[in-house]
Design a protein around this motif. Structure first.
Motif, short mmCIF file in Angstrom:
data_model
loop_
_atom_site.label_atom_id
_atom_site.label_comp_id
_atom_site.label_asym_id
_atom_site.label_seq_id
_atom_site.Cartn_x
_atom_site.Cartn_y
_atom_site.Cartn_z
N LEU A 569 0.82 -1.20 0.00
CA LEU A 569 0.00 0.00 0.00
C LEU A 569 0.84 1.25 0.00
CD1 LEU A 569 -2.77 -0.40 2.68
CD2 LEU A 569 -3.09 0.34 0.35
N TYR A 591 3.82 -3.65 -10.89
CA TYR A 591 3.10 -2.42 -10.69
C TYR A 591 1.65 -2.70 -10.33
CZ TYR A 591 2.65 2.53 -11.18
OH TYR A 591 2.48 3.85 -10.91
N GLN A 594 0.78 -3.62 -6.79
CA GLN A 594 0.56 -2.49 -5.91
C GLN A 594 -0.78 -1.84 -6.18
OE1 GLN A 594 4.54 -0.71 -7.08
NE2 GLN A 594 3.98 0.41 -5.26
N THR A 597 -4.58 -1.38 -4.66
CA THR A 597 -4.90 -0.53 -3.52
C THR A 597 -4.75 0.93 -3.86
OG1 THR A 597 -2.64 -0.92 -2.93
CG2 THR A 597 -4.32 -2.16 -1.73
N THR A 598 -4.72 1.27 -5.13
CA THR A 598 -4.50 2.67 -5.45
C THR A 598 -5.65 3.27 -6.25
OG1 THR A 598 -3.39 2.03 -7.45
CG2 THR A 598 -2.01 2.39 -5.53
#
Lengths: 624, 624
Positions: A569, A591, A594, A597-598
């Motif tokens: 995160l 990428y 990750q 959660t973005t």
């Protein structure tokens, strides 16, 4: 020789501009100017071609051109626009000299530079150009221009041969609207000038003469006040009116109120005058209307309007200043006590138990009530201090002990509730994350990428997780009453929906979890104090129970932090995803890992684990 | 038939194991056991092959094997080790049944299951096996085993034919160390049992008989205390000693102190007894030695040792409880006043001006001093409240006004210093960032990537920026005295070096900038209060100056935030770097753009712009 034909007057503009530029670079303003004038090239280019060079050579420019008319032409044609960017772009971009920062003040800059130069070279000669430079400024400096004409008139008796005053005024009227110039001439308070302007204008003397005659009859300051007021220059009007003596004060006060000129008016009178007080009073009323009760209180207080100050401070909740005002009003002890009780009641409403206790103890002299209020606010130390100060040990048995035990039960219940909510949110978070990842993987498998993926993801996730929207995720309120109002406020500013299946449910869960962590962590001080007083009165068992429950809750919360706020995160991946062996696919994969959660969220804090306060030693070693 | 040769006894282990596994899967424990015993296959496999099946069929196992000796053999051979993982791995991995979670409790689990089953089937018959199951546990349940032998002895008169007590004891001594068993037999307080064990042991009767005889002569509780103490079972010893009457209390107190058994001892006496008080007293002294003065104070206070409580609370800084203790000690007013002055002095040292003022006002009855202290702490509201409460308007002129003006000057100086430092840090940050980017670009151009780039970057950047290390970046201290101790603490926990050229200088600058933002932002409340009181006393000019300076500082700081904490620093890039047209290079480039600000730092908060508190309305509209 054959007579020249029309063809000769046709010029290729690019060639002309190139020539003009050459002249300007060579500081040959005269040639440039004449060519530009003849061929109707905008005169702004004189400056815009190279502002720095122009400003450095303003005097040279004036001396070379050497014509009031030409200079007036140049000044009147000035515009904020940069003509090298709009009408006359340079042939090669790199040719353009570095631009000065304009901040939209180009015209003012040129006017000021030109005027300074002209005044230095020959002020009387360039009189009209100087007037033009004043008029072209934004806003136009008409007052200064008129002032110049007045000075001209005074000098005209001495110097002959200078441009006549008449001529200057005529020129000014040609540049500026008559009405505006008339108003500004009035503003000089110079009736001769006013008459001159009026006469040059198309105005009907029947219109302005009676008004001017009326003004002439007035006392000096009142006259100026009247003019200022006529011109709507209220702060100036106020200054003149204040010099007209006390009989005009009511008029002044009306002006102050009408135009809200309180601050300006207060500066005109010393603080100990009746006038200062009257203006302050009006100001205070005004501030109260504007819902600035505390500032009103300050204004009332310092002018001695203590009753009004008291009321204003009471509205604003500044109880200490209320008491100061009451002291100034010489309240009797009874009256003070009753006032204190009233304010204490309000303090209790706002859960300011400490303030309420001071009021009750020191002003209402009701020690017992003060102590009970402190117990309600779980301020054990202060309650005990008062109990001993007033020798009321009986209250320990009747109130302190029951309050301590109740607080212990409340804390246990609070911890239990929050622990349950925490683990429910945590479980749901991992479910939501898995669903989102599944949805994304499925999409990636099914479809070839043909657009920004993030949009697809959020759609997909909302599609998948929009299952039955159950109401069980309503945020549970704390059972500790002291916290309820805080929680309500927090709930209001919550931005993301905890509803199952809402697109940002994971963010909402993170937010809710973060808040629980914070609210549990923030209990440390309170729990420490409660533990101490439980031990002091021998409730070691209850203290131990609370200490253990709190410790367990803290531990379990702390252990969950790395999972909830997983390193993925966080801003910076622990291991680099780039390297010599990385491919577009491997990087994309890393990428994406990750990425689940973005979402597009504005609060990066949410993705950082909340910091626990480790500086508070809340545990009692007694109880371990 | 030819007589059988040696060859027949040679078995292929894999074949044998396969057969054993078949038997075990078929719940044919008897066959498996005999084969394993004969061929010296480790008996742990009986369980390890399939723990769940074994545990489900413990009774079957016992009934099939039907031999105390065999069961003892099995129990003694048990080890925590999983033999299917070490000695006898299964042929195919998929064959392995799902493992039970062991948590290193395998042996205990089997012992308990076996014992339960044996007790159910025929306890007397399996007596020795049951003993074995106790002894094999960790820690060995020797007490329980001895208890079993005692019960056996009691029953042996009734049931004949059961294993004799002698035999059981002998067996136990064979399993366990004699000394240990002797100690445990003592722990049963059963002298017959002790003697039995002693006799079976190699011990010299001259050694143990005198001790036993001495014990026998003692009073019941004292006897048990002596045994417990001998066996170092201090909490038990304490319990027995406490029943021996007050004449043994000094001995008890010594034991408590020696073994630090305060908490246990306090539970043995009601709070109103002399003994409770004596133990509390000792406990308090102990806690003070352990630097737990506040807890010591609580213990002293609740047992009525008020002088000691007072001292302890004074050490811990809990001044409210000091006053409670003083009240219990019936301090005279003079003594109380002098005490209050002493504590107030300490409060002032800790910059707790409010507390000091309460002490001086309410206990030392020194109103004037209280007011001066409040002014020192810039607590204007409270100072004014006391001034009016005690009708000391004179202090306004002599102290309040000068203090207000000084505070205004201090704030202006503070703002100026911080503004300067802020812009210096900001400039340096942009320099450092450019240098780092340059260094990285150069490296990327020069070298082919042959390792994790991040290492190269940090090396390179430190190489490039390690220019002259000037000392001008020492953190400037605030001139506002109230803040100095806070700042010092902050400076201590600073992790990164601001020295020019240090590898993480950019991070250090970010940190320093963040701190300046926070310290300026945190002034809002204080400035608001100061502005109000400046206005109250007519210092409108000074108030205006401060308001404007503060507003400008806040604005300039706020405007710098987006540049300092640029979006590239933040966790989530504004525009997606991945898409259908992205290549390894484009992604890497986008990733690198972010990367210049991602050194290996543990504080993600540093990279998030500090949040300004916008809920405080600090400005006075009066002054705008």
């Amino acid at each position: 020789q054959v007579p020249r034909g029309n063809l000769e007057t046709i010029h290729h503009r690019a060639l002309v501009l190139a020539q003009v530029r050459k002249w300007l670079d060579g500081i040959q303003f005269k040639e440039a100017f004449e060519c530009m004038r003849k061929l109707r090239i905008n005169l702004n280019l004189l400056y815009d071609h190279n502002p720095k060079v122009f400003l450095d050579h303003v005097e040279t420019f004036i001396k070379q051109v050497d014509s009031v008319n030409y200079i007036n032409l140049f000044l009147t044609e000035l515009k904020e626009e940069d003509f090298t960017k709009t009408m006359y772009p340079p042939l090669e971009l790199s040719d353009a000299p570095e631009r000065l920062k304009s901040d939209g003040k180009k015209v003012d800059l040129i006017c000021d530079a030109m005027r300074t130069a002209m005044e230095k070279i020959n002020a009387p000669k360039y009189c009209l150009s100087i007037l033009t430079s004043h008029v072209k400024k934004s806003p136009p400096e008409l007052g200064t221009a008129l002032q110049g004409i007045r000075e001209l008139r005074e000098q005209s008796s001495e110097h002959t041969g200078s441009n006549s005053v008449e001529e200057a005024l005529k020129y000014l009227l040609y540049l500026v609207d008559v009405g505006e110039l008339y108003d500004h001439s009035l503003g000089t308070y110079d009736f001769d000038l006013v008459l001159m302007v009026a006469e040059k204008s198309q105005k009907d003397p029947k219109e302005y003469l009676p008004f001017l005659n009326q003004l002439k009859k007035m006392e000096h300051n009142y006259q100026r006040y009247s003019i200022d007021k006529h011109l709507k220059r209220y702060p100036k009007a106020l200054g003149h009116l204040s010099k007209c003596g006390p009989e005009h004060f009511p008029e002044l006060l009306n002006l102050v109120k009408d135009q809200s000129l309180y601050k300006e008016a207060l500066k005109l009178y010393p603080p100990d005058t009746q006038e200062f007080k009257a203006i302050s009073d009006a100001y205070g009323e005004y501030l109260i209307q504007k819902h600035l009760a505390e500032e009103a209180g300050l204004i009332f207080f310092r002018c001695g309007a203590f009753q009004k100050a008291l009321d204003a401070f009471q509205i604003s909740g500044n109880w200490k200043q209320v008491l100061c005002a009451a002291a100034e009003l010489h309240y009797t002890e009874d009256k003070l006590a009753s006032l204190a009780r009233t304010i204490a009641g309000k303090c209790i409403e706002k859960r300011k138990f400490g303030d309420a206790a001071v009021l009750l103890e020191q002003y209402a002299k009701d020690y017992e009530e003060a102590i009970l209020i402190l117990l309600e606010g779980t301020a054990w130390e202060e309650a005990l201090r008062l109990i001993y100060k007033y020798n009321r040990a009986d209250i320990v048995e009747t109130n302190v002990k029951p309050a301590l035990l109740e607080a212990q039960r409340n804390h246990l219940a609070f911890l239990e509730t929050h622990k349950v909510t925490f683990s429910r949110h945590q479980k749901r978070l991992s479910v939501v994350r898995k669903l989102k990842e599944q949805a994304r993987n499925e999409l990636q498998d099914l479809e070839a990428p043909h657009g920004p993926e993030s949009d697809l993801f959020s759609d997909a996730s909302s599609m998948v997780t929009a299952s039955e929207a159950s109401s069980k995720y309503s945020h549970s309120n704390s059972r500790i009453s002291a916290r309820s109002s805080k929680n309500r406020r927090k709930a209001e500013r919550k931005k993301h929906s905890l509803k199952e299946g809402s697109p940002l449910e994971d963010v909402a869960l993170l937010e809710a979890l973060g808040e629980i962590v914070q609210s549990i962590d923030s209990l440390k001080g309170e729990v420490h104090s409660l533990l101490k007083y439980l031990v002091l009165f021998g409730y070691d068992g209850q203290a131990q129970e609370l200490q253990q429950a709190f410790q367990e809750t803290l531990h379990s919360v702390e252990h969950s932090l790395p999972e909830i706020w997983s390193p993925a995160l966080q801003p910076f991946p622990a291991s680099p995803v780039l390297g010599p062996s990385s491919t577009a696919n491997s990087i994309t994969a890393a990428y994406n890992q990750q990425k689940w959660t973005t979402p597009a969220v504005q609060d990066p804090e949410l993705f950082i684990p909340p910091k626990l306060n480790r500086s508070i030693q809340w545990k009692l070693s007694l109880l371990q």
